[in-house]
Design an enzyme around this catalytic site. Sequence first.
Site, mmCIF file in Angstrom:
data_model
loop_
_atom_site.group_PDB
_atom_site.id
_atom_site.type_symbol
_atom_site.label_atom_id
_atom_site.label_comp_id
_atom_site.label_asym_id
_atom_site.label_seq_id
_atom_site.Cartn_x
_atom_site.Cartn_y
_atom_site.Cartn_z
ATOM 1 N N GLU A 250 -12.339 -0.475 3.410
ATOM 2 C CA GLU A 250 -10.895 -0.724 3.383
ATOM 3 C C GLU A 250 -10.495 -1.503 4.630
ATOM 4 O O GLU A 250 -10.741 -1.059 5.755
ATOM 5 C CB GLU A 250 -10.133 0.596 3.348
ATOM 6 C CG GLU A 250 -8.628 0.413 3.451
ATOM 7 C CD GLU A 250 -7.904 1.701 3.800
ATOM 8 O OE1 GLU A 250 -6.660 1.680 3.770
ATOM 9 O OE2 GLU A 250 -8.567 2.709 4.117
ATOM 10 N N ALA A 255 -5.004 -9.368 11.948
ATOM 11 C CA ALA A 255 -3.986 -10.187 12.611
ATOM 12 C C ALA A 255 -4.623 -11.059 13.680
ATOM 13 O O ALA A 255 -5.643 -10.699 14.276
ATOM 14 C CB ALA A 255 -2.899 -9.305 13.233
ATOM 15 N N TYR A 265 -9.082 -19.271 13.082
ATOM 16 C CA TYR A 265 -9.662 -17.999 13.510
ATOM 17 C C TYR A 265 -9.704 -16.990 12.365
ATOM 18 O O TYR A 265 -10.675 -16.246 12.212
ATOM 19 C CB TYR A 265 -8.859 -17.408 14.669
ATOM 20 C CG TYR A 265 -9.052 -18.111 15.990
ATOM 21 C CD1 TYR A 265 -10.322 -18.300 16.523
ATOM 22 C CD2 TYR A 265 -7.968 -18.585 16.717
ATOM 23 C CE1 TYR A 265 -10.500 -18.948 17.730
ATOM 24 C CE2 TYR A 265 -8.135 -19.239 17.930
ATOM 25 C CZ TYR A 265 -9.404 -19.416 18.431
ATOM 26 O OH TYR A 265 -9.578 -20.061 19.624
ATOM 27 N N ILE A 295 -0.651 -12.355 1.124
ATOM 28 C CA ILE A 295 -1.392 -12.572 -0.124
ATOM 29 C C ILE A 295 -2.070 -13.935 -0.126
ATOM 30 O O ILE A 295 -3.225 -14.071 -0.538
ATOM 31 C CB ILE A 295 -0.452 -12.415 -1.339
ATOM 32 C CG1 ILE A 295 -0.088 -10.939 -1.531
ATOM 33 C CG2 ILE A 295 -1.103 -12.965 -2.604
ATOM 34 C CD1 ILE A 295 0.930 -10.691 -2.627
#
EC number: 2.3.1.48
Length: 516
Positions: A250, A255, A265, A295
């Site tokens: 999971e 970020a 990156y 998404i």
Amino acid sequence: MPPKRRHHGAGRVQNKRGKVDTVKEEIKPKDEPVETEIDGGSAVDEDVTDDLEHKTSKEDQKEDQKEEDGPIDAQNGTSETKVAGESVKTVEDKIESVTTNEEVVESPVNDYNASSTTTKAEEKQLEEEANEKTDTSPIVENEVVDEEAGTTKFDFDGQEYSYKDRPSVIEEKEGKIEFRVVNNDNSKENMMVLTGLKNIFQKQLPKMPKEYIARLVYDRSHLSMAVVRKPLTVVGGITYRPFDKREFAEIVFCAISSTEQVRGYGAHLMNHLKDYVRATSPIKYFLTYADNYAIGYFKKQGFTKEITLDKNVWMGYIKDYEGGTLMQCSMLPRIRYLDAAKILLLQEAAIRRKIRSISQSHIVRPGLKQFLDLDNIKPIDPMTIPGLKEAGWTPEMDELAQRPKRGPHYAAMQNLLTELQNHAAAWPFLQPVNKEEVPDYYEFIKEPMDLSSMEMKLNGNRYEKMENFIYDARLIFNNCRAYNGENTSYFKYANRLEKFFNSKVKEIPEYSHLVD
């Protein structure tokens, strides 16, 4: 409990990057005590010293056995999280002091070599696969790497192919950045990296409770892969929880620092993570909850909304985020994701070779002599054009080709719709109103509309004129204002989005009169 507000649109407030904002707290099995949180609100994170260690106790040992104990027991939850970024009532009001006399957990990440180049054996295998059922000549010749430009060129069947590395790949090759897999093993350097990741997640995911982020980042059942600029500056990363026996992981947080984005990156990090996970564990799938802003990123990394993994495998094991979209990535066993650019070019080259063996599309023929005299051009029979008949062309094909695939206003409508969907005030209007959440909505609103329905109509060529498109957009705004009161946030969102929509339409001269 305060009464629920009427609203236009499904979901809850989401943040602009990474994950969704509202969290349903992970519930523990019956025989498991509640785990202690690490304080995520401290600003003195850069001065991490040896006394910054995570708890290790019998509670941790039971936490590590969660996968073996079975799915989460929904009857034993003891913590509560409020919706839409409001204050969070955590399990404990006071954070436990960190102990120092703990048993150090050995990190499972020490053997990972994050090299971004294939071995000779791997390259040879790729070449043999691409060359299957064709001649046995070498697939790649004269490969040239231009380190300054960050490009790689090679010849294949006399054709030159090239691909350009992302800035992040170039920086890694130059030794400026590295990708580290870390967990809470009590080592000073790993704790500094984890703290850097925590700070980035808390900044980039402002609606997510800080203590919740801190607890999961420091949790020993989670691993993190960080992008580290040397000597020790964390610029981004992914925190995930592996379920080895169930062959999935999971992704909890993902970020990149706002000052380091648009350098590739994120994509390079995900490729590193896929290769690492496949090389060190039996994991074959990733699952994650993504908000509407994330998404697009996850789709580019091979994730899909279609969940093929059996619910019995993951249901009750992953954290559920309200308002998020569950997405899955199935990793390919014979692909090294760090070499995806080269692999795709090799596949393209092999396909072109196969096409050349059964078609003449690669043959360039001389121009027609009829066009030498532009003042006296005579009609010609298309079947006499060299190569046209051999390509399988028929007059019927010409008729089909001349039919417009889209209406004359399609491009303008598509651009307007994309602008609307990406606007910060659009999230309540992206999907139809959920009848279960707002039971009386469709009794009150007789002509409902939302942005996803507009997208379906646009793709189905159901908007003959721009006036029809604008009518549906106005329906969204008017329906929202008719159902919600003036003081609600949804009423204000509708006004903001309508003002933005009008300004965009006015930028197109031929349609500006439609919104005056």
